[in-house]
Write an enzyme that holds these catalytic residues in place. Structure first.
Site: not given
Length: 465
Positions: A153, A227, A261
């Site tokens: 997804k 994560e 990130c």
């Protein structure tokens, strides 16, 4: 579902969403595919993965342009991302059988005990747009090779990348249903996780998305790996190589146009070298080339979506209003597309967005501290714990301080990066579980203990739990 070019705002393609019937068919196909795939010799699975890596290299130009057009990554970085995907395919094609070999353990006379690593089943990967190929391949390479089947997804703004990845596995020769893409919105995730044919879920994304997925996966008692975001510290001590530190700091903050990130976000500098580092850092940030992501000399492309650019600008404005000094940048560029310039904020208050939130874009916060003790205290003064960087010429000191930083990975005299050979993941609100290396491939397997003993033999151990 539509894709748009963030460099222009123009629509690229329109895709038909998968409805409930489509999703049901995909789940059923994946379920049917699992058992024969799990029984396929691992050497055959490794050969298919090796072929997937070859296709990535053969189609690098095509896929790099797709990445840059869908989410705005500078083309040179798109090519690097694809090469890294090929690398992770190479790595597990070479090492997966070693990582998944039975592990013999000592027990009692007349018995043999070992741990067998067996696949779980269907794993849902909920993946973000910022590294649209890498995030998927760092999941798929180990876990498909371990014998699981994968459902992707992907983020709704990179549907072309999602379908291209599915195409790679199909063209590499993977059986139908071993890897499938779900073109569906976030509202479809809940039903997929609840489905009995789904065995585990992994998510890379925001803290909010991680909490939602973790809550449901927990309710369904399904294994999950997260994560999530980060607010990585970049600590500069008085004995650091300031030229190297400032140059790397600009790269670490603006990689992927700041949308990473593990990008360095909070630059913590001891007072003795603060002014010199700030001058060098601002100069490096201002020298970066902003432009068309399809041009090879572009350093900074657009932000991936207009709403993300607006959110970034709001964080910058609120931080300045709270008392931060704007050293450079700070305003969306007056041009077509969603461009935000490299921005430096000095000494923002600790409760301002630049200090307290994940800032996803090319905006850096620089803090002045008295010494290493205060530097580490500030580095850990965050709910996040993904990565960190420490700069010092004294390597023993750097290693000692790296152990004190609360993060999943800490680099000394280097920017934070992922590597197929090393475990990757975070602590605190940055998530849990690990990806990559041997630790990563073990996340979605059943570590089954097997005890084989001759009939009638007494092992001498008490029969208690």
């Amino acid at each position: 579902m539509e894709s748009h070019n963030p460099a222009t705002g123009d629509r690229l393609e329109t895709y038909d969403d998968h409805d409930e019937g489509d999703i049901e068919e995909i789940l059923a196909t994946a379920d049917d595919a699992f058992e024969p795939w799990a029984e396929t010799p691992i050497t055959e699975r490794q050969q298919l993965l090796e072929r997937a890596g070859e296709l990535l290299r053969e189609r690098e130009d095509e896929y790099a342009e797709l990445i840059s057009e869908e989410m705005g990554k500078p083309i040179a970085e798109s090519r690097s991302e694809l090469e890294k995907c090929a690398w992770v395919c190479d790595f597990y094609a070479e090492r997966a059988d070693e990582f998944l070999a039975d592990e013999t353990l000592g027990s009692e006379p007349h018995s043999r005990t070992f741990v067998s690593y067996e696949p779980l089943g269907a794993v849902l990967a909920v993946m973000p747009w910022n590294f649209p190929f890498w995030q998927v391949f760092r999941f798929a390479a180990p876990h498909l090779t371990a014998g699981n089947v994968g459902l992707l997804k992907h983020a709704s703004n990179v549907p072309g990348c999602a379908l291209a990845i599915e195409e790679i596995f199909e063209d590499a020769g993977y059986p139908e249903g071993v890897f499938s893409t779900l073109l569906a919105g976030s509202d479809a995730i809940e039903d997929v996780i609840a489905d009995d044919r789904l065995d585990a879920v992994t998510l890379t994304g925001s803290e909010g998305a991680g909490r939602a997925v973790a809550e449901q996966a927990g309710c369904e008692l399904k294994k999950h790996v997260l994560e999530l975001g980060g607010s990585d510290p970049f600590v500069v001590l008085e004995d650091a190589d300031l030229e190297a530190a400032a140059e790397t700091a600009a790269t670490a903050r603006t990689i992927n146009s700041g949308q990473s990130c593990i990008a360095a976000k909070r630059f913590i500098v001891v007072d003795e070298v603060y002014d010199e580092f700030l001058d060098r850092f601002v100069s490096e940030m201002e020298s970066l080339e902003i432009g068309d992501p399809l041009e090879s000399d572009t350093d900074i492309g657009p932000q991936a979506r207009e709403d993300l650019m607006e959110d970034l600008h709001e964080q910058v404005e609120e931080s300045v209003e709270a008392g931060a000094t704007l050293e450079c940048g700070g305003e969306p560029l007056d041009r077509e597309g969603y461009y935000y310039p490299p921005t430096v904020l000095s000494e923002p208050p600790r409760d301002s967005p630049a200090a307290d939130e994940e800032v996803f874009g090319p905006a850096a916060a620089v803090f002045r501290v008295e010494g290493e003790e205060e530097a580490i205290e500030l580095a850990n003064d965050t709910r996040y714990g993904l990565g960190g960087s420490v700069w010092t010429e004294e390597l023993d000191r750097g290693e000692r301080l790296a152990r004190e930083v609360e993060a999943g990975c800490v680099f000394v005299n280097e920017l934070v990066k992922s590597d197929p050979r090393l475990p990757f993941g975070g602590v605190k609100a940055s998530g849990h579980g690990r990806e990559l290396a041997e630790a990563g491939i073990h996340e979605f397997v059943n570590r089954k203990t097997v005890w084989v003993q001759s009939a009638g033999a007494d092992d001498g151990a008490p029969d208690t739990e």
